[in-house]
Design an enzyme around this catalytic site. Structure first.
Site, PDB file in Angstrom:
ATOM      1  N   ARG A   1      -3.365 -10.554   4.131  1.00  0.00           N
ATOM      2  CA  ARG A   1      -3.619 -10.657   2.683  1.00  0.00           C
ATOM      3  C   ARG A   1      -2.424 -10.039   1.972  1.00  0.00           C
ATOM      4  O   ARG A   1      -2.154  -8.845   2.135  1.00  0.00           O
ATOM      5  CB  ARG A   1      -4.922  -9.933   2.341  1.00  0.00           C
ATOM      6  CG  ARG A   1      -5.355 -10.038   0.882  1.00  0.00           C
ATOM      7  CD  ARG A   1      -6.711  -9.362   0.684  1.00  0.00           C
ATOM      8  NE  ARG A   1      -7.133  -9.413  -0.711  1.00  0.00           N
ATOM      9  CZ  ARG A   1      -6.821  -8.479  -1.605  1.00  0.00           C
ATOM     10  NH1 ARG A   1      -6.089  -7.429  -1.247  1.00  0.00           N
ATOM     11  NH2 ARG A   1      -7.231  -8.593  -2.856  1.00  0.00           N
TER      12      ARG A   1
ATOM     13  N   LYS B   1       0.839  -1.196   0.000  1.00  0.00           N
ATOM     14  CA  LYS B   1       0.000   0.000   0.000  1.00  0.00           C
ATOM     15  C   LYS B   1       0.881   1.256   0.000  1.00  0.00           C
ATOM     16  O   LYS B   1       2.022   1.242   0.463  1.00  0.00           O
ATOM     17  CB  LYS B   1      -0.937   0.004   1.209  1.00  0.00           C
ATOM     18  CG  LYS B   1      -2.004  -1.094   1.168  1.00  0.00           C
ATOM     19  CD  LYS B   1      -3.048  -0.822   0.092  1.00  0.00           C
ATOM     20  CE  LYS B   1      -4.063  -1.951  -0.057  1.00  0.00           C
ATOM     21  NZ  LYS B   1      -5.063  -1.953   1.005  1.00  0.00           N
TER      22      LYS B   1
END
Length: 287
Positions: free
Chosen positions: A263, A229
């Site tokens: 994840r 991210k």
């Protein structure tokens, strides 16, 4: 961190937490525009082979997504999403022995995935972008990942306005969880995800990461998706290191706060970290 034992029901399979190690969910994006691996797995056999390799590498679950939901992404039609997804889903279902998750917020895609053997629906909208999706999930035995987000991908970063990021996200997830229960989804089939990067800025993501333990009060297992991210990319670039180092640090911080599932894109690094954390947790010196 000691936690009350909880169960996640995925069809006939039951996963009991805490396990003393995180579960690893490997990501495969069947898209041309995902922020990390867009375009790499558009060929159905290449995508399926990636899933088989991930299973052999030690992941616990696989997550297939055929539409990018990154901030700023353009939506795709149900037909296009199913066209991308179905050939990969069929190939994976024929050989995978670990649970298979489908990343979608559309009810028709959800139903198709369930009909072809999906075990989990991973819904970034938290049931908010298609009013029929929760009913489809409720009629099936699949597991459900309830993710916090605001707005739609194209505009969601304009929605990153909070009075208190932790309490606001907690309260909004609580409302969404109640909506799932009212729709008929058993509580034991649901896990929660605070939605890193979805309508959150860099500082808000860091605050959420520091205070993930607050979300145990939802009474459900927790999953995080911080892999690659942008808020971690910033730190990696600043120090000239690979972002996977930042991923592992963030994921380990989450694990020590009791988060059960990571994840991830880089499954080899995540599996190695998982195995070491399990040794530490059990004080096992047989390295």
């Amino acid at each position: 961190m000691l936690k009350k034992e909880m169960q996640w029901n995925i069809g006939k399979q039951k996963i009991v937490f805490p396990m003393g190690r995180p579960l690893i969910m490997g990501i495969i994006n069947i898209t041309p525009d995902s922020f990390s691996d867009g375009g790499q797995y558009l060929n159905p056999q290449v995508a399926a082979d990636r899933a088989f390799w991930m299973q052999d590498s030690g992941v616990d679950l696989i997550d297939l997504g055929a539409e990018s939901t990154r901030p700023g992404a353009e939506p795709v039609s149900e037909k296009e999403e199913m066209t991308r997804l179905l050939p990969v889903l069929k190939r994976c279902r024929a050989k995978l022995t670990i649970p298979l998750s489908i990343d979608t917020y559309k009810s028709k895609v959800c139903q198709m995935a369930i009909d072809h053997g999906a075990d989990i629906i991973n819904d970034v909208s938290g049931g908010g972008w298609d009013p029929e999706l929760l009913a489809v999930v409720a009629r099936s035995p699949v597991g459900y990942v309830l993710v916090h987000s605001r707005g739609m991908p194209k505009t969601m970063q304009k929605e990153a306005q909070y009075h208190d990021i932790v309490e606001d996200v907690f309260n909004e997830l609580s409302v969404k969880l109640d909506r799932c229960l009212q729709a008929g989804i058993d509580k034991e089939r649901i896990i929660c995800d605070v939605g890193f990067g979805f309508a959150k800025d860099k500082t808000q993501n860091l605050i959420l990461l520091r205070r993930l333990s607050r979300f145990h009060d939802l009474g459900r297992p927790l999953m995080i998706g911080v892999s690659r991210k942008s808020f971690l990319q910033v730190f990696a670039k600043r120090h000239g290191v690979d972002v996977e180092m930042m991923n592992i640090i963030a994921q380990t911080v989450a694990f020590w706060q009791g988060v059960e599932i990571w994840r991830v894109h880089d499954v080899v690094t995540a599996v190695a970290a998982r195995d070491l954390l399990e040794k530490i947790w059990k004080a096992d010196s047989s390295l």
